[in-house]
Write a protein that holds these residues in place. Structure first.
Motif, PDB file in Angstrom:
ATOM      1  N   GLY A   1       7.710  -7.595  -7.077  1.00  0.00           N
ATOM      2  CA  GLY A   1       7.174  -7.506  -5.512  1.00  0.00           C
ATOM      3  C   GLY A   1       5.670  -6.959  -5.625  1.00  0.00           C
ATOM      4  O   GLY A   1       5.420  -6.377  -6.484  1.00  0.00           O
ATOM      5  N   ALA A   2       5.130  -7.012  -4.204  1.00  0.00           N
ATOM      6  CA  ALA A   2       3.684  -6.415  -4.336  1.00  0.00           C
ATOM      7  C   ALA A   2       3.804  -5.151  -4.475  1.00  0.00           C
ATOM      8  O   ALA A   2       4.545  -4.305  -4.126  1.00  0.00           O
ATOM      9  N   ASN A   3       2.609  -4.708  -5.423  1.00  0.00           N
ATOM     10  CA  ASN A   3       2.425  -3.084  -5.419  1.00  0.00           C
ATOM     11  C   ASN A   3       3.453  -2.393  -6.513  1.00  0.00           C
ATOM     12  O   ASN A   3       3.249  -1.146  -6.528  1.00  0.00           O
ATOM     13  N   ALA A   4       4.244  -3.227  -6.961  1.00  0.00           N
ATOM     14  CA  ALA A   4       5.324  -2.801  -8.092  1.00  0.00           C
ATOM     15  C   ALA A   4       4.654  -2.209  -9.136  1.00  0.00           C
ATOM     16  O   ALA A   4       3.657  -2.629  -9.538  1.00  0.00           O
ATOM     17  N   VAL A   5       5.349  -1.161  -9.631  1.00  0.00           N
ATOM     18  CA  VAL A   5       4.897  -0.683 -11.076  1.00  0.00           C
ATOM     19  C   VAL A   5       6.003  -0.850 -12.130  1.00  0.00           C
ATOM     20  O   VAL A   5       7.100  -0.156 -11.954  1.00  0.00           O
ATOM     21  N   VAL A   6       5.833  -1.712 -12.742  1.00  0.00           N
ATOM     22  CA  VAL A   6       6.891  -2.182 -13.979  1.00  0.00           C
ATOM     23  C   VAL A   6       6.777  -0.966 -15.213  1.00  0.00           C
ATOM     24  O   VAL A   6       5.565  -1.436 -15.751  1.00  0.00           O
TER      25      VAL A   6
END
Length: 164
Positions: free
Chosen positions: A137-142
């Motif tokens: 998803g948009a702006n996720a931090v993995v």
């Protein structure tokens, strides 16, 4: 077409916008398959010790992406990366015994599998393996590995579904 000069392997029918920027150390290896698109202002930084970036076939890398490699990174075929995404295979250490600017980088391979979609503004951190078919998803931090066909979102990214 000057960008072709930066690649050790270059497929056919690629579109690399003239504003894409490549900063490569003398021993960098940069490989790209065929039918790929690198959009405007994408930034690639391959720095020592042994940077090696492999981009598969039919990959789209969106506008204003930042991809930095010190070791090994791969982006699988048929993957789409939205705009303003950052993918990094290293991080700075922060031990109390040494000032931060003098500390060595922590370097780990980072892998993005085939058939993935990475939403705008996402961050993929060092040492992460994103398996085949993942949607981020948009702006996720993995910050950790993501199993095949998962759908993830949030900070830090968490599984919110599975591709059906």
């Amino acid at each position: 077409m000057y960008q072709k000069l930066y690649f050790n392997k270059y497929g056919y029918d690629n579109v690399i916008k003239k504003t894409a920027e490549f900063c490569l150390t003398d021993n960098a290896i940069l490989e790209i398959g065929s039918n790929c698109t690198i959009q405007d202002y994408a930034f690639f930084q391959l720095t020592k010790p042994k940077p090696h970036l492999t981009i598969g076939d039919n990959v789209t890398i969106g506008r204003h992406n930042m991809i930095t490699v010190k070791s090994r990174m791969s982006i699988g075929s048929n993957t789409i990366i939205g705009g303003y995404v950052q993918i990094i295979d290293h991080n700075h250490q922060f031990k109390k015994s040494t000032i931060i600017r003098l500390q060595q980088a922590e370097i780990q391979h980072t892998t993005i599998g085939e058939d993935c979609w990475i939403g705008a503004g996402a961050k993929i951190l060092c040492g992460v393996t994103i398996e085949k078919g993942v949607v981020i998803g948009a702006n996720a931090v993995v910050t950790h590995d993501i199993p095949a066909y998962s759908i993830v979102a949030g900070v830090p990214a968490k599984i919110i579904g599975v591709r059906g």
